[in-house]
Design an enzyme around this catalytic site. Sequence first.
Site, PDB file in Angstrom:
ATOM      1  N   HIS A 173      24.504  29.369  10.213  1.00  0.00           N
ATOM      2  CA  HIS A 173      24.012  28.184   9.489  1.00  0.00           C
ATOM      3  C   HIS A 173      23.441  28.602   8.140  1.00  0.00           C
ATOM      4  CE1 HIS A 173      20.342  29.631  11.424  1.00  0.00           C
ATOM      5  NE2 HIS A 173      19.595  28.715  10.837  1.00  0.00           N
ATOM      6  N   HIS A 196      20.459  28.326   6.670  1.00  0.00           N
ATOM      7  CA  HIS A 196      19.085  28.732   6.377  1.00  0.00           C
ATOM      8  C   HIS A 196      19.151  30.159   5.824  1.00  0.00           C
ATOM      9  CE1 HIS A 196      17.047  25.563   9.147  1.00  0.00           C
ATOM     10  NE2 HIS A 196      17.160  25.145   7.890  1.00  0.00           N
ATOM     11  N   ASP A 220      17.534  32.862   5.900  1.00  0.00           N
ATOM     12  CA  ASP A 220      17.337  34.098   6.673  1.00  0.00           C
ATOM     13  C   ASP A 220      18.611  34.518   7.408  1.00  0.00           C
ATOM     14  OD1 ASP A 220      16.648  31.668   8.073  1.00  0.00           O
ATOM     15  OD2 ASP A 220      15.807  32.829   9.722  1.00  0.00           O
ATOM     16  N   HIS A 271      19.778  22.301  15.699  1.00  0.00           N
ATOM     17  CA  HIS A 271      18.849  22.861  14.724  1.00  0.00           C
ATOM     18  C   HIS A 271      18.628  21.841  13.608  1.00  0.00           C
ATOM     19  CE1 HIS A 271      16.573  26.147  13.221  1.00  0.00           C
ATOM     20  NE2 HIS A 271      17.380  26.507  12.256  1.00  0.00           N
TER      21      HIS A 271
END
Length: 306
Positions: A62, A64, A66, A142
Site C-alpha cells: 500500500h 503509506h 513506511d 486499512h
Amino acid sequence: MTFQVTILGSGSALPQPGRHFSSQLLTAGHECFLIDCGEGTQYRLLEQKFRPSRLRAIFISHLHGDHYFGLFGLLNTLSLGKRTEELYLFGPKGLGDILTEVFRHSSTRLSYPLHYHDLDADNPGPIWSTPTLTIHTLTLRHRVPCTGFVFREKSRARRIIKEKITLDMTYEHMRLLKEGQDVYDKEGKLLYTYEEYTLAPPKPRSYAYCSDTAYLPDLVPYLQDVDLLYHEATFLDDLTERANKTFHSTAAQAARIAEQSNIGKLLIGHLSSRYLDSDASLLEARSVFPNTFMAAEGVTFEIAAQ
Ligand SMILES: [Zn+2]
Ligand SMILES: [Zn+2]
C-alpha cells in the site's frame, strides 16, 4: 530448493533505532522477490550482501510511506548499476503515476525494462506465476487500499528412486513415471508402476504476507494451512480500541488469525514505536498461538521441505 524469507525491516510509521521500515526478501530457488520497500531498503540489501541484479519482482502492499519510500532509490540504483534484466513491479493504483512523475522531474531513464502492474485491492486473486511460484493477492482492511500476498510453490514432479533405475529404462519411461503414470510396452505389458519406482514430490510450501490491516477474520479461508504467515501486530491487546480506529491489529489478533487458519509458523512485526522492546508482543501472541516469532531485522526464516 531454498524457500526463505529475510526480514529487512519490520518497523512501523515512525523511525526508531534498530527497527527499519517494512521490507522483506523472499527467495524461492533462484528467484528473489522484494515485498514492500520502506525507506533505506537498499542499505539493508547491501548489509545482506545481496546482489540487487538478482531481484525479479517487487510487490508493494500500500501507499503509506513506511512501505514504499525506498522504491525510488532502489530503482535508481539498479539503473546506475546498468541493470538490463527486466524487473516486475506490482503495486496499488497510483504508484505508476507517482513513479512516472518522479522520473520525469529528475529526467531519469531506467537502464532496464520495468513492467508495472496495478493491483486492485478490492478484487483479490492470482496476479502472477513464475517457474517456481504462483502469487495471489488478499484484500486487507486499512485506511488506504491495501493488498496482502500469498506465495505458493508450484507442485513438482514425482522423484525417481535412483537405485531402481535399470539399463532398459528410457528417458521417456522416466518422464511418464515422474508424471505419475505407469509404463507399458508396445504389447501392453506392464513394465514399471510409478508407485514402485518414484517417491511423491515434496509438499508445495507457502508464505503469506499481511502488512497493515485491522483484525480481519475474512482472511482465514485464504490463509488455510499456509506454512509461514507474517501478520502485523502494531498494538497490544489493551489498545484494541486504538487498533480498530487506526485499522491495525494487536498481537493477540494476529495470533488468532494464525490459529484459525491452521498455519505452521507466525511472524509478527510493525510494532508501534511506543513499545521499546518486543517481549510483551511476543508473549501476548504466543499465549494464543505458541509457534510465533518476531520478524526481527536481518533474521532469515527458512521454510523446510517436507
Ligand atoms: Zn505501515
Ligand atoms: Zn499503513
